[in-house]
Design an enzyme around this catalytic site. Sequence first.
Site, PDB file in Angstrom:
ATOM      1  N   HIS A  95       0.764  -1.161  -0.011  1.00  0.00           N
ATOM      2  CA  HIS A  95      -0.156   0.063  -0.116  1.00  0.00           C
ATOM      3  C   HIS A  95       0.860   1.320  -0.006  1.00  0.00           C
ATOM      4  O   HIS A  95       1.979   1.211   0.640  1.00  0.00           O
ATOM      5  CB  HIS A  95      -0.960  -0.114   1.339  1.00  0.00           C
ATOM      6  N   ASP A 106       1.177   3.790   1.639  1.00  0.00           N
ATOM      7  CA  ASP A 106       1.878   4.337   2.760  1.00  0.00           C
ATOM      8  C   ASP A 106       3.078   3.619   3.556  1.00  0.00           C
ATOM      9  O   ASP A 106       3.049   3.632   4.644  1.00  0.00           O
ATOM     10  CB  ASP A 106       0.695   4.699   3.565  1.00  0.00           C
ATOM     11  N   HIS A 107       3.187   2.372   2.802  1.00  0.00           N
ATOM     12  CA  HIS A 107       4.130   1.586   3.254  1.00  0.00           C
ATOM     13  C   HIS A 107       5.445   1.214   2.465  1.00  0.00           C
ATOM     14  O   HIS A 107       6.344   0.593   2.739  1.00  0.00           O
ATOM     15  CB  HIS A 107       3.576   0.192   3.620  1.00  0.00           C
ATOM     16  N   HIS A 151      -5.591  -7.941   5.286  1.00  0.00           N
ATOM     17  CA  HIS A 151      -5.485  -6.590   4.863  1.00  0.00           C
ATOM     18  C   HIS A 151      -5.254  -6.583   3.561  1.00  0.00           C
ATOM     19  O   HIS A 151      -5.693  -6.059   2.903  1.00  0.00           O
ATOM     20  CB  HIS A 151      -4.611  -5.829   5.947  1.00  0.00           C
ATOM     21  N   ASP A 183      -0.581  -3.400   9.206  1.00  0.00           N
ATOM     22  CA  ASP A 183      -2.018  -2.896   9.022  1.00  0.00           C
ATOM     23  C   ASP A 183      -2.796  -4.276   9.464  1.00  0.00           C
ATOM     24  O   ASP A 183      -4.149  -4.296   9.125  1.00  0.00           O
ATOM     25  CB  ASP A 183      -2.299  -2.418   7.647  1.00  0.00           C
ATOM     26  N   HIS A 211      -1.239   2.853  12.947  1.00  0.00           N
ATOM     27  CA  HIS A 211      -1.831   4.099  12.550  1.00  0.00           C
ATOM     28  C   HIS A 211      -2.916   4.543  13.783  1.00  0.00           C
ATOM     29  O   HIS A 211      -3.988   5.034  13.638  1.00  0.00           O
ATOM     30  CB  HIS A 211      -2.623   3.827  11.569  1.00  0.00           C
TER      31      HIS A 211
HETATM   32 ZN    ZN Z   1      -2.435  -0.957   4.066  1.00  0.00          ZN
END
Ligand code: ZN
Length: 253
Positions: free
Chosen positions: A99, A101-102, A168, A191, A236
């Site tokens: 993803h 944001d990773h 996820h 996540d 998060h």
């Molecule tokens: Zn994610």
Amino acid sequence: MAKATSVRLLDSGSCVIDQSHITWNVGCGTPVRFPVYSVLIEHPDGLIMFDTGYDLDVVNEFLPFELPEQTEQQRLPGQLELAGFGTDDVVAMVNSHLHFDHCGGNKHLGRATTFVHELEVREARSPEPFEVLGYADRSWDHAGASFELLSGDVTLADGVHLFHTPGHTIGHYSLLVEVEGLERPLLFMADVAYTPDAYARDHQAGFHHDPVAGVRSIRRVKRIAREWNAEIFFTHDMEVFRTYKLAPDAYAA
Ligand code: ZN
């Protein structure tokens, strides 16, 4: 054989999502600002990164509604410098999943080999329609990148353990790091669940590939945490993030 000597959290800024994305179907209409960070492991085998944060330009282009806030120093090169390292010092990076944001900082780590689950690469290159935005950043997949594709649970280096925790995403990994001299290992579930509250209630994020696998993975992480007496880090949650030591500070003996 020797274990890691330190772990540092590198702050990558923050974004906003609806509460219902944090706890699936619960709390619609409440915007929540959440932190993004990556993990830098100092190990006798070399510097290892787990996740690389997000790229501000990519989020502004594809997901501007997530209202990204990231300073120059919160970009990966700035964070590594703050920790006393350069981008070429990193020899290996693991993406918990791909993803945006990773994996946004992968492209800065030209010398590092990318370790990622083989199914994750397949999915990110050809996502289902509902996954397209999550996998919006494809900059990890450049011609110069060298990949080591993984499957199942993997011990990457002495005391650096990856657990396949799908749900996820299909090829999602959680990380457990044993640090020399620290009483408890550190557990980064990425996540699997976003916040302490979600984790306690077995609530996965609204965004998932397979919700049944997702619940199993939350329970698996709980078992791992118990078996290893691990200190859990949530990915998060702004409130707990503010209690964490951030680079240049380190988790070390
Ligand atoms: Zn994610």
